[in-house]
Design a protein around this motif. Sequence first.
Motif, mmCIF file in Angstrom:
data_model
loop_
_atom_site.group_PDB
_atom_site.id
_atom_site.type_symbol
_atom_site.label_atom_id
_atom_site.label_comp_id
_atom_site.label_asym_id
_atom_site.label_seq_id
_atom_site.Cartn_x
_atom_site.Cartn_y
_atom_site.Cartn_z
ATOM 1 N N ARG A 30 0.807 -1.228 0.000
ATOM 2 C CA ARG A 30 0.000 0.000 0.000
ATOM 3 C C ARG A 30 0.839 1.276 0.000
ATOM 4 O O ARG A 30 0.595 2.202 0.774
ATOM 5 C CB ARG A 30 -0.963 -0.007 1.169
ATOM 6 N N HIS A 37 3.732 0.203 7.395
ATOM 7 C CA HIS A 37 2.272 0.327 7.462
ATOM 8 C C HIS A 37 1.788 0.092 8.894
ATOM 9 O O HIS A 37 0.972 0.857 9.423
ATOM 10 C CB HIS A 37 1.592 -0.638 6.494
ATOM 11 N N LEU A 38 2.301 -0.955 9.530
ATOM 12 C CA LEU A 38 1.915 -1.231 10.914
ATOM 13 C C LEU A 38 2.307 -0.067 11.821
ATOM 14 O O LEU A 38 1.481 0.442 12.584
ATOM 15 C CB LEU A 38 2.573 -2.524 11.404
ATOM 16 N N THR A 41 0.174 3.042 11.616
ATOM 17 C CA THR A 41 -1.220 2.949 12.041
ATOM 18 C C THR A 41 -1.376 2.751 13.548
ATOM 19 O O THR A 41 -2.496 2.800 14.054
ATOM 20 C CB THR A 41 -1.950 1.819 11.285
ATOM 21 N N ASP A 98 -2.105 -5.004 9.604
ATOM 22 C CA ASP A 98 -3.428 -4.446 9.883
ATOM 23 C C ASP A 98 -3.875 -4.658 11.327
ATOM 24 O O ASP A 98 -5.062 -4.582 11.641
ATOM 25 C CB ASP A 98 -4.452 -5.035 8.915
ATOM 26 N N PRO A 170 -8.749 -9.524 8.856
ATOM 27 C CA PRO A 170 -7.406 -9.054 8.522
ATOM 28 C C PRO A 170 -6.560 -8.588 9.698
ATOM 29 O O PRO A 170 -5.340 -8.668 9.640
ATOM 30 C CB PRO A 170 -7.663 -7.892 7.560
ATOM 31 N N ALA A 171 -7.169 -8.120 10.760
ATOM 32 C CA ALA A 171 -6.393 -7.625 11.899
ATOM 33 C C ALA A 171 -5.544 -8.725 12.526
ATOM 34 O O ALA A 171 -4.520 -8.443 13.141
ATOM 35 C CB ALA A 171 -7.310 -7.009 12.940
ATOM 36 N N VAL A 184 -3.349 -10.031 1.988
ATOM 37 C CA VAL A 184 -3.473 -8.799 2.782
ATOM 38 C C VAL A 184 -3.789 -7.632 1.858
ATOM 39 O O VAL A 184 -4.628 -6.777 2.178
ATOM 40 C CB VAL A 184 -2.177 -8.548 3.600
ATOM 41 N N GLU A 187 -7.430 -7.850 0.934
ATOM 42 C CA GLU A 187 -8.326 -7.566 2.050
ATOM 43 C C GLU A 187 -8.515 -6.076 2.300
ATOM 44 O O GLU A 187 -9.494 -5.665 2.903
ATOM 45 C CB GLU A 187 -7.822 -8.249 3.328
ATOM 46 N N ALA A 188 -7.554 -5.294 1.852
ATOM 47 C CA ALA A 188 -7.658 -3.845 2.047
ATOM 48 C C ALA A 188 -8.825 -3.336 1.250
ATOM 49 O O ALA A 188 -9.433 -2.374 1.496
ATOM 50 C CB ALA A 188 -6.370 -3.147 1.633
#
Length: 188
Positions: A30, A37-38, A41, A98, A170-171, A184, A187-188
């Motif tokens: 992404r 990404h992790l 967020t 995620d 997804p989490a 993954v 799933e976004a």
Amino acid sequence: MDDAPAVTAVVLAGGRARRFGADKLGAPLRGTTVLAHLLDTLPPAWPLVGVGEPRPAGRAVTWTREEPPGTGPLAALLAGAALVRTPVAAVVAGDMPDAAPALVGLVEALAAAAADVGAAVGVDDDGIPNPLLAAYRTPALAARAALPSAGVPARSLLEIPHLEVVVPGPAAHDVDTPADLAAVEREA
């Protein structure tokens, strides 16, 4: 009023990524990487402790390493927990891009639990508890750190009195293979 954070995130960013065949945490996801990404967020108020070789990050991370390196996720988690100065450590594997919303929920569940509950552990869609997706009271981890950890499975953390919290979808997914990364992305 005390503005000190109550939670520190401990992100496990080591390992060999054998099944992935390359640096899975640095894999594109992404517009960034799996690990970035992790990190991006996670709640901004939470201090971050990364366990593994230092990596570029878009925010401040205190890096550490288990001794000796490569002695497993439990040893890595406890090395990170040794740097935690908050009442709660939110623990997550770096290959779970995620997981941030789930971690917030686990911290909230632990805050609502009785004082003798040492952890809130995420449980995936298959009913499997994941001690690497959990919120721990810092004293519970300190007590576990007094025991041997090298080569001991991370599942031994489930001996800490805990509650289990379902983390659907997804989490709870991690990236172990290129196919996992593709899933993954979808799933976004």
